[in-house]
Design a protein around this motif. Sequence first.
Motif, PDB file in Angstrom:
ATOM      1  N   ARG A 114     -12.707   1.294  -6.462  1.00  0.00           N
ATOM      2  CA  ARG A 114     -13.475   1.818  -7.598  1.00  0.00           C
ATOM      3  C   ARG A 114     -14.981   1.699  -7.349  1.00  0.00           C
ATOM      4  NH1 ARG A 114     -10.819   0.733 -13.518  1.00  0.00           N
ATOM      5  NH2 ARG A 114      -9.078   2.155 -13.230  1.00  0.00           N
ATOM      6  N   ASP A 115     -15.383   0.574  -6.788  1.00  0.00           N
ATOM      7  CA  ASP A 115     -16.806   0.373  -6.495  1.00  0.00           C
ATOM      8  C   ASP A 115     -17.319   1.406  -5.495  1.00  0.00           C
ATOM      9  OD1 ASP A 115     -16.824  -1.776  -8.200  1.00  0.00           O
ATOM     10  OD2 ASP A 115     -16.674  -3.287  -6.611  1.00  0.00           O
ATOM     11  N   LEU A 116     -16.401   1.948  -4.694  1.00  0.00           N
ATOM     12  CA  LEU A 116     -16.770   2.966  -3.712  1.00  0.00           C
ATOM     13  C   LEU A 116     -16.592   4.383  -4.261  1.00  0.00           C
ATOM     14  CD1 LEU A 116     -15.154   1.264  -0.593  1.00  0.00           C
ATOM     15  CD2 LEU A 116     -17.602   1.660  -0.951  1.00  0.00           C
ATOM     16  N   GLY A 117     -16.259   4.485  -5.546  1.00  0.00           N
ATOM     17  CA  GLY A 117     -16.174   5.792  -6.184  1.00  0.00           C
ATOM     18  C   GLY A 117     -14.783   6.362  -6.333  1.00  0.00           C
ATOM     19  N   TYR A 118     -13.762   5.603  -5.958  1.00  0.00           N
ATOM     20  CA  TYR A 118     -12.385   6.095  -6.042  1.00  0.00           C
ATOM     21  C   TYR A 118     -11.747   5.562  -7.324  1.00  0.00           C
ATOM     22  CZ  TYR A 118     -13.115   7.627  -1.290  1.00  0.00           C
ATOM     23  OH  TYR A 118     -13.623   8.261  -0.166  1.00  0.00           O
ATOM     24  N   GLU A 119     -11.907   6.342  -8.390  1.00  0.00           N
ATOM     25  CA  GLU A 119     -11.461   5.936  -9.712  1.00  0.00           C
ATOM     26  C   GLU A 119     -10.024   6.392  -9.994  1.00  0.00           C
ATOM     27  OE1 GLU A 119     -13.034   4.333 -12.212  1.00  0.00           O
ATOM     28  OE2 GLU A 119     -15.026   4.080 -11.323  1.00  0.00           O
ATOM     29  N   ARG A 120      -9.262   5.514 -10.595  1.00  0.00           N
ATOM     30  CA  ARG A 120      -7.918   5.821 -11.129  1.00  0.00           C
ATOM     31  C   ARG A 120      -7.056   6.606 -10.132  1.00  0.00           C
ATOM     32  NH1 ARG A 120      -3.532   5.535 -13.203  1.00  0.00           N
ATOM     33  NH2 ARG A 120      -3.077   5.314 -15.414  1.00  0.00           N
ATOM     34  N   ILE A 121      -6.987   6.092  -8.918  1.00  0.00           N
ATOM     35  CA  ILE A 121      -6.103   6.687  -7.912  1.00  0.00           C
ATOM     36  C   ILE A 121      -4.660   6.460  -8.352  1.00  0.00           C
ATOM     37  CG2 ILE A 121      -5.324   6.545  -5.510  1.00  0.00           C
ATOM     38  CD1 ILE A 121      -8.120   5.684  -4.755  1.00  0.00           C
ATOM     39  N   PRO A 122      -3.792   7.469  -8.287  1.00  0.00           N
ATOM     40  CA  PRO A 122      -2.385   7.274  -8.687  1.00  0.00           C
ATOM     41  C   PRO A 122      -1.726   6.148  -7.887  1.00  0.00           C
ATOM     42  CG  PRO A 122      -2.882   9.606  -8.429  1.00  0.00           C
ATOM     43  CD  PRO A 122      -4.081   8.864  -7.899  1.00  0.00           C
ATOM     44  N   LEU A 123      -0.822   5.445  -8.517  1.00  0.00           N
ATOM     45  CA  LEU A 123      -0.184   4.302  -7.864  1.00  0.00           C
ATOM     46  C   LEU A 123       0.468   4.649  -6.529  1.00  0.00           C
ATOM     47  CD1 LEU A 123       1.332   2.516 -10.984  1.00  0.00           C
ATOM     48  CD2 LEU A 123      -0.614   1.771  -9.618  1.00  0.00           C
ATOM     49  N   PRO A 124       1.229   5.756  -6.423  1.00  0.00           N
ATOM     50  CA  PRO A 124       1.819   6.068  -5.117  1.00  0.00           C
ATOM     51  C   PRO A 124       0.759   6.269  -4.030  1.00  0.00           C
ATOM     52  CG  PRO A 124       2.894   7.331  -6.838  1.00  0.00           C
ATOM     53  CD  PRO A 124       1.691   6.695  -7.461  1.00  0.00           C
ATOM     54  N   GLN A 125      -0.386   6.822  -4.418  1.00  0.00           N
ATOM     55  CA  GLN A 125      -1.443   7.043  -3.432  1.00  0.00           C
ATOM     56  C   GLN A 125      -2.113   5.721  -3.028  1.00  0.00           C
ATOM     57  OE1 GLN A 125      -4.618   9.852  -4.511  1.00  0.00           O
ATOM     58  NE2 GLN A 125      -4.343  10.748  -2.479  1.00  0.00           N
ATOM     59  N   LEU A 126      -2.216   4.779  -3.960  1.00  0.00           N
ATOM     60  CA  LEU A 126      -2.713   3.457  -3.613  1.00  0.00           C
ATOM     61  C   LEU A 126      -1.825   2.807  -2.552  1.00  0.00           C
ATOM     62  CD1 LEU A 126      -3.669   1.960  -7.102  1.00  0.00           C
ATOM     63  CD2 LEU A 126      -5.250   2.495  -5.235  1.00  0.00           C
ATOM     64  N   VAL A 127      -0.522   2.924  -2.757  1.00  0.00           N
ATOM     65  CA  VAL A 127       0.429   2.377  -1.783  1.00  0.00           C
ATOM     66  C   VAL A 127       0.257   3.069  -0.436  1.00  0.00           C
ATOM     67  CG1 VAL A 127       2.882   2.195  -1.209  1.00  0.00           C
ATOM     68  CG2 VAL A 127       2.098   1.640  -3.520  1.00  0.00           C
ATOM     69  N   GLU A 128       0.084   4.386  -0.442  1.00  0.00           N
ATOM     70  CA  GLU A 128      -0.081   5.137   0.804  1.00  0.00           C
ATOM     71  C   GLU A 128      -1.357   4.722   1.528  1.00  0.00           C
ATOM     72  OE1 GLU A 128       0.268   9.765   2.314  1.00  0.00           O
ATOM     73  OE2 GLU A 128      -0.507   9.362   0.304  1.00  0.00           O
ATOM     74  N   LEU A 129      -2.442   4.559   0.787  1.00  0.00           N
ATOM     75  CA  LEU A 129      -3.699   4.125   1.400  1.00  0.00           C
ATOM     76  C   LEU A 129      -3.524   2.775   2.082  1.00  0.00           C
ATOM     77  CD1 LEU A 129      -6.224   5.047  -1.448  1.00  0.00           C
ATOM     78  CD2 LEU A 129      -6.060   6.156   0.784  1.00  0.00           C
ATOM     79  N   ARG A 130      -2.905   1.839   1.375  1.00  0.00           N
ATOM     80  CA  ARG A 130      -2.717   0.498   1.919  1.00  0.00           C
ATOM     81  C   ARG A 130      -1.788   0.523   3.127  1.00  0.00           C
ATOM     82  NH1 ARG A 130      -5.749  -3.853   2.288  1.00  0.00           N
ATOM     83  NH2 ARG A 130      -4.894  -5.734   1.357  1.00  0.00           N
ATOM     84  N   ALA A 131      -0.714   1.294   3.023  1.00  0.00           N
ATOM     85  CA  ALA A 131       0.275   1.352   4.099  1.00  0.00           C
ATOM     86  C   ALA A 131      -0.317   1.914   5.384  1.00  0.00           C
ATOM     87  CB  ALA A 131       1.472   2.191   3.662  1.00  0.00           C
ATOM     88  N   HIS A 132      -1.311   2.794   5.255  1.00  0.00           N
ATOM     89  CA  HIS A 132      -1.913   3.413   6.443  1.00  0.00           C
ATOM     90  C   HIS A 132      -3.212   2.738   6.864  1.00  0.00           C
ATOM     91  CE1 HIS A 132       0.901   6.669   5.354  1.00  0.00           C
ATOM     92  NE2 HIS A 132       0.916   6.888   6.657  1.00  0.00           N
ATOM     93  N   GLY A 133      -3.534   1.606   6.255  1.00  0.00           N
ATOM     94  CA  GLY A 133      -4.699   0.848   6.696  1.00  0.00           C
ATOM     95  C   GLY A 133      -6.029   1.398   6.245  1.00  0.00           C
ATOM     96  N   VAL A 134      -6.036   2.150   5.151  1.00  0.00           N
ATOM     97  CA  VAL A 134      -7.301   2.627   4.587  1.00  0.00           C
ATOM     98  C   VAL A 134      -7.876   1.508   3.729  1.00  0.00           C
ATOM     99  CG1 VAL A 134      -8.427   4.321   3.102  1.00  0.00           C
ATOM    100  CG2 VAL A 134      -6.565   5.037   4.621  1.00  0.00           C
ATOM    101  N   THR A 135      -8.908   0.866   4.230  1.00  0.00           N
ATOM    102  CA  THR A 135      -9.505  -0.276   3.552  1.00  0.00           C
ATOM    103  C   THR A 135     -10.930   0.067   3.104  1.00  0.00           C
ATOM    104  OG1 THR A 135     -10.439  -1.142   5.596  1.00  0.00           O
ATOM    105  CG2 THR A 135      -8.190  -1.841   5.035  1.00  0.00           C
ATOM    106  N   PRO A 136     -11.495  -0.742   2.212  1.00  0.00           N
ATOM    107  CA  PRO A 136     -12.901  -0.532   1.852  1.00  0.00           C
ATOM    108  C   PRO A 136     -13.827  -0.559   3.065  1.00  0.00           C
ATOM    109  CG  PRO A 136     -11.852  -1.955   0.251  1.00  0.00           C
ATOM    110  CD  PRO A 136     -10.849  -1.760   1.347  1.00  0.00           C
TER     111      PRO A 136
END
Length: 203
Positions: free
Chosen positions: A150-172
């Motif tokens: 959120r601090d980087l501008g990514y507001e209210r990302i859907p939960l499945p997409q949050l899981v996908e980001l984490r699973a693929h190593g997309v970090t702050p």
Amino acid sequence: MDERSAVPITGTWTIESVTADALVHLILRRALPAGRRFLGETDISLSALAGLSLDQLLAPDAPARFRILRDAGVLAFDGQVGQGRGRGEFAFTAAAEPATPEDLFTLAIHDIGRDFVGAFDDLGYDDATVADLVELRLHAVTPSFVRQLRDLGYERIPLPQLVELRAHGVTPKFIRHLRDLGYANVPADQLVELRVHGLSGLR
């Protein structure tokens, strides 16, 4: 208390191993309706098994009783332990919460407590299901991770997409590095594509 919560959920347990740093590999099994079966495995700190010590676990076989205390309820274990292994029966007694005992059992075995649920409620995910919460826990999607996004501008990302980001190593850290390279405000789905196609090493 809801009468359903007073009826324990029961099954069997085994301890398959214990590591040098006192992590116990615990397996739970239950019979479900229509001939289905539940199998759950976890590596849990021995300190979370109230009433069971490392000395007991490593000694010759002996009776043992211990508990796992969760916000969602209490898992009580009765059986035998020894030589780093164990087996017996368990009973889960659900807490007096506005949820079904099955949901509370699921929350308990994944160590999803009020703090975790409340933090996601505060972040705007008060519609998250138990299945959603389990996915978040399994993929290490924490409230801190969401706040940093959120601090980087990514507001209210859907939960499945949050899981996908984490699973693929997309970090702050990865997102900040892209910004330093001149790639600001990259859509979340494109962040995943960048990781999938080789921008790595920035976890």
